[in-house]
Design an enzyme around this catalytic site. Sequence first.
Site, mmCIF file in Angstrom:
data_model
loop_
_atom_site.group_PDB
_atom_site.id
_atom_site.type_symbol
_atom_site.label_atom_id
_atom_site.label_comp_id
_atom_site.label_asym_id
_atom_site.label_seq_id
_atom_site.Cartn_x
_atom_site.Cartn_y
_atom_site.Cartn_z
ATOM 1 N N ILE A 149 0.835 -1.213 0.000
ATOM 2 C CA ILE A 149 0.000 0.000 0.000
ATOM 3 C C ILE A 149 0.869 1.263 0.000
ATOM 4 C CG2 ILE A 149 -1.592 1.332 1.448
ATOM 5 C CD1 ILE A 149 -2.788 -1.448 2.343
ATOM 6 N N GLY A 150 1.946 1.251 0.769
ATOM 7 C CA GLY A 150 2.823 2.431 0.847
ATOM 8 C C GLY A 150 3.458 2.738 -0.499
ATOM 9 N N SER A 160 -7.110 0.047 10.052
ATOM 10 C CA SER A 160 -7.480 -1.252 9.466
ATOM 11 C C SER A 160 -8.901 -1.591 9.880
ATOM 12 C CB SER A 160 -6.540 -2.344 9.974
ATOM 13 O OG SER A 160 -7.025 -3.610 9.596
ATOM 14 N N TYR A 175 -2.814 -7.044 16.899
ATOM 15 C CA TYR A 175 -2.837 -6.176 15.712
ATOM 16 C C TYR A 175 -4.091 -5.291 15.730
ATOM 17 C CZ TYR A 175 -3.161 -4.814 10.772
ATOM 18 O OH TYR A 175 -3.272 -4.096 9.618
#
Length: 257
Positions: free
Chosen positions: A18-19, A145, A158
């Site tokens: 994604i980055g 997220s 997470y």
Amino acid sequence: MGQLDGKTALVTGANSGIGLATARRFAAEGAYVFLTGRRERELDEAVKSIVDAGGSSAVGGVTGIRGDVSDLGDLDRVMAAVAERGQGLDVLFTNAGGGSFLPLGEITPEHFDETFGTNVRGTLFTVQKALPLLNEGASVVLAGSTAAGKGTPAFSVYGATKAAIRSFARSWAAELADRGIRVNAIAPGPTETPGLRGLAPTPGQAPALLTAMARQVPLGRLGTPDEIAAAVLFLASDQSSFITGSELFADGGANQT
Ligand SMILES: NC(=O)c1ccc[n+]([C@@H]2O[C@H](COP(=O)([O-])OP(=O)(O)OC[C@H]3O[C@@H](n4cnc5c(N)ncnc54)[C@H](OP(=O)(O)O)[C@@H]3O)[C@@H](O)[C@H]2O)c1
């Protein structure tokens, strides 16, 4: 006219997934982009791929800086390189992050420290150290997220890091509003990246894991990094000028239905 013409952006964790897609899109929209990541070779390749993609329309410019977001000295080096250019920062995307599956009962202090160290501590100190550089009207986008708002077995640490990030966006939006700085979170659903594939216990099990994840998504497929980049661009650009403290879901409906 690009949506980020003349702007300066920093994307952490931009040598993959994604980055990388977001850094490429920012550059294509005219921004000068700083990229970070820990793996130097991958970072060099990312920079080269962005320059190559720019072709003759050569993007505002791109610089890769090796750095670990959980290391404060590395963050100082990154910010010093941005400061050196003398244009401040108009866009900051704190994307560096990740996680792994570990069920309650097996969670170790190391697992907790590593996941919180990168996702929460890394995000906090990236933004804090960028504060002097952020120009009036800057946009900060935090990588959240769907896991923040949904219970997933063996993914609690997470998910908790991403819930913290969602909360950061609310508090920092309130704190930075008087400087005209907006802060929002992007909440991707399962998106086909090396990081997502890496959640499988072995590479051979990745296809089955990804297929099972895609089945959970109302649109019936995983997202692509470019689709998440488009949503991040919206938050980063003036198109979202009246949006701050919010969370934008790019999840194919995963958390919405
Ligand atoms: N893919 C998904 O389904 C999904 C869904 C929701 C949210 N997200 C979030 O989106 C972000 C990107 O995920 P991705 O799927 O694109 O993962 P990815 O392909 O594994 O990319 C992660 C990037 O972060 C960098 N990174 C990891 N730890 C770092 C650290 N301590 N310091 C600096 N850079 C670090 C990695 O580079 P180095 O290893 O070289 O440092 C890499 O560039 C993460 O925050 C993730 O939690 C992803």
